[in-house]
Write an enzyme that holds these catalytic residues in place. Structure first.
Site, PDB file in Angstrom:
ATOM      1  N   GLU A 232       6.673  -0.538  -0.726  1.00  0.00           N
ATOM      2  CA  GLU A 232       7.027  -1.378  -1.877  1.00  0.00           C
ATOM      3  C   GLU A 232       8.403  -0.990  -2.415  1.00  0.00           C
ATOM      4  O   GLU A 232       8.764   0.192  -2.412  1.00  0.00           O
ATOM      5  CB  GLU A 232       5.971  -1.210  -2.985  1.00  0.00           C
TER       6      GLU A 232
ATOM      7  N   GLU B 240       5.126 -11.011  -3.318  1.00  0.00           N
ATOM      8  CA  GLU B 240       3.846 -11.147  -4.035  1.00  0.00           C
ATOM      9  C   GLU B 240       4.055 -11.617  -5.484  1.00  0.00           C
ATOM     10  O   GLU B 240       4.939 -11.103  -6.197  1.00  0.00           O
ATOM     11  CB  GLU B 240       3.114  -9.789  -4.059  1.00  0.00           C
TER      12      GLU B 240
ATOM     13  N   LYS C 209       4.392  -0.548   5.842  1.00  0.00           N
ATOM     14  CA  LYS C 209       4.891  -1.390   4.736  1.00  0.00           C
ATOM     15  C   LYS C 209       5.135  -0.477   3.543  1.00  0.00           C
ATOM     16  O   LYS C 209       4.357   0.449   3.295  1.00  0.00           O
ATOM     17  CB  LYS C 209       3.873  -2.473   4.386  1.00  0.00           C
TER      18      LYS C 209
ATOM     19  N   ASP D  71      -2.969  -0.638   0.885  1.00  0.00           N
ATOM     20  CA  ASP D  71      -3.464   0.413  -0.009  1.00  0.00           C
ATOM     21  C   ASP D  71      -4.392  -0.188  -1.070  1.00  0.00           C
ATOM     22  O   ASP D  71      -4.999   0.528  -1.862  1.00  0.00           O
ATOM     23  CB  ASP D  71      -2.324   1.230  -0.637  1.00  0.00           C
ATOM     24  N   SER D  72      -4.566  -1.512  -1.027  1.00  0.00           N
ATOM     25  CA  SER D  72      -5.615  -2.158  -1.823  1.00  0.00           C
ATOM     26  C   SER D  72      -6.985  -1.585  -1.459  1.00  0.00           C
ATOM     27  O   SER D  72      -7.954  -1.777  -2.200  1.00  0.00           O
ATOM     28  CB  SER D  72      -5.607  -3.680  -1.613  1.00  0.00           C
TER      29      SER D  72
ATOM     30  N   ASP E  75       0.074   0.388   5.043  1.00  0.00           N
ATOM     31  CA  ASP E  75       0.771   0.631   3.777  1.00  0.00           C
ATOM     32  C   ASP E  75       1.074   2.104   3.589  1.00  0.00           C
ATOM     33  O   ASP E  75       0.215   2.963   3.842  1.00  0.00           O
ATOM     34  CB  ASP E  75      -0.119   0.188   2.600  1.00  0.00           C
TER      35      ASP E  75
HETATM   36  O1  KIV Z   1      -2.362  -3.483  -0.411  1.00  0.00           O
HETATM   37  C1  KIV Z   1      -2.431  -4.671  -0.055  1.00  0.00           C
HETATM   38  O2  KIV Z   1      -3.489  -5.192   0.303  1.00  0.00           O
HETATM   39  C2  KIV Z   1      -1.202  -5.453  -0.090  1.00  0.00           C
HETATM   40  C3  KIV Z   1      -1.311  -6.929   0.091  1.00  0.00           C
HETATM   41  C4  KIV Z   1      -2.028  -7.535  -1.016  1.00  0.00           C
HETATM   42  C5  KIV Z   1      -0.007  -7.564   0.331  1.00  0.00           C
HETATM   43  O3  KIV Z   1      -0.155  -4.914  -0.265  1.00  0.00           O
END
Ligand code: KIV
Length: 286
Positions: free
Chosen positions: A134, A201, A132, A63-64, A102
């Site tokens: 959090e 992280e 994924k 989600d970056s 994510d």
């Molecule tokens: O959103 C993302 O890119 C991430 C990574 C930095 C682990 O969660």
């Protein structure tokens, strides 16, 4: 006369010339615990996935992308629509890596049932191998709920960017005894709930090493330790697309500088009427 026709895409940039390999699987990643380090990078587009895929074991549609692709100030306003669109593109562009998507903020926290509905949509629309999410102890029941229903989950603990407001920033975690104990408990809870891997992280290195020794699933570090079972970075960070990057990023290239130089050359040739030259223009056939 037929009214249907097919477009010849043989020369399209979008059409890869794949050399299909057998795609790695979630159990194959799990089996890498304590073995050869797992190579993971983020990818957000089909073309980047094509370039990264032969070198990686896992591709993360992080989600970056909110910051990297959309110029948002944080990941908090990333939507399921964005994750599904980019996730599907990355799956289309890859043949080898396990692709994980994510779960965006707000799509999974309220209840395990809500998380299942969101994750099922992501899996169905993208064809990815897993999701994924959090969070540590608080998310363990949700991770168990998803994994027991056929959705492989990667956990994400330590510095969790979706909690930036609660954490007060993006600083390293685990500097106090209390924070260390909490992150260790999070790691245990996520692994016991059935996560097939966990991203750790932005934690102090000894804590990352202890977590890697303690949990049975592969630990993938970012700003953590080379002793983890694998590493992940944001692709645009490691390629040098941004001037400012976190301390833990190593820039393997200066793509921003190289793009600037190439575009400056183009602009100068357009202004000087040097481009397009004879090689780039069509002349009448004699
Ligand atoms: O959103 C993302 O890119 C991430 C990574 C930095 C682990 O969660």
């Amino acid at each position: 006369m037929s009214t249907t026709f097919t477009i010849d895409t043989a020369t399209s940039r979008a059409t890869p010339t794949p050399q299909p390999m057998r795609r790695l699987t979630v159990p194959a990643i799990q089996a890498r615990k304590g073995g050869d380090p797992i190579v993971m990078l983020t990818a957000y587009t089909a073309r980047m996935a094509q370039l990264l895929d032969p070198h990686c074991d896992m591709l993360l549609v992080g989600d970056s992308l909110g910051q990297v692709i959309y110029g948002l100030p944080s990941t908090l306003s990333v939507t399921l629509d964005m994750m599904c669109a980019h996730g599907a593109a990355v799956v289309r562009g890859s043949y080898h890596s396990v692709v994980v998507i994510d779960m965006p903020f707000g799509s999974y926290e309220a209840s395990p049932e809500r998380a299942f509905a969101s994750a099922a949509r992501v899996m169905a629309e993208t064809g990815a191998a897993g999701v994924k999410l959090e969070g540590g102890e608080a998310m363990a029941p949700t991770i168990a709920f998803l994994t027991q229903r056929g959705i492989p989950v990667v956990g994400h603990i330590g510095l969790t960017p979706q909690a930036v407001n609660a954490l007060g920033g993006y600083g390293a975690r685990g500097r106090s005894d209390a924070e260390q104990a909490k992150i260790l408990a999070d790691a245990k809870a996520v692994a016991q709930a059935g996560a097939f891997a966990v991203v750790v992280e932005g934690v102090i290195e000894p804590l990352a090493v202890e977590i890697t020794r303690m949990v049975s699933c592969p630990v993938i570090g970012i700003g953590a330790s080379a002793q983890c079972d694998g590493q992940v970075l944001v692709i645009d960070d490691m390629l040098g697309m941004f001037e400012r990057t976190p301390r833990f990023v190593k820039k393997y290239d200066d793509m921003a500088g190289r793009i600037s130089a190439a575009v400056a050359d183009y602009a100068s040739e357009v202004r000087g009427r040097a481009f397009p030259g004879r090689e780039q223009t069509y002349q009448p056939k004699r």
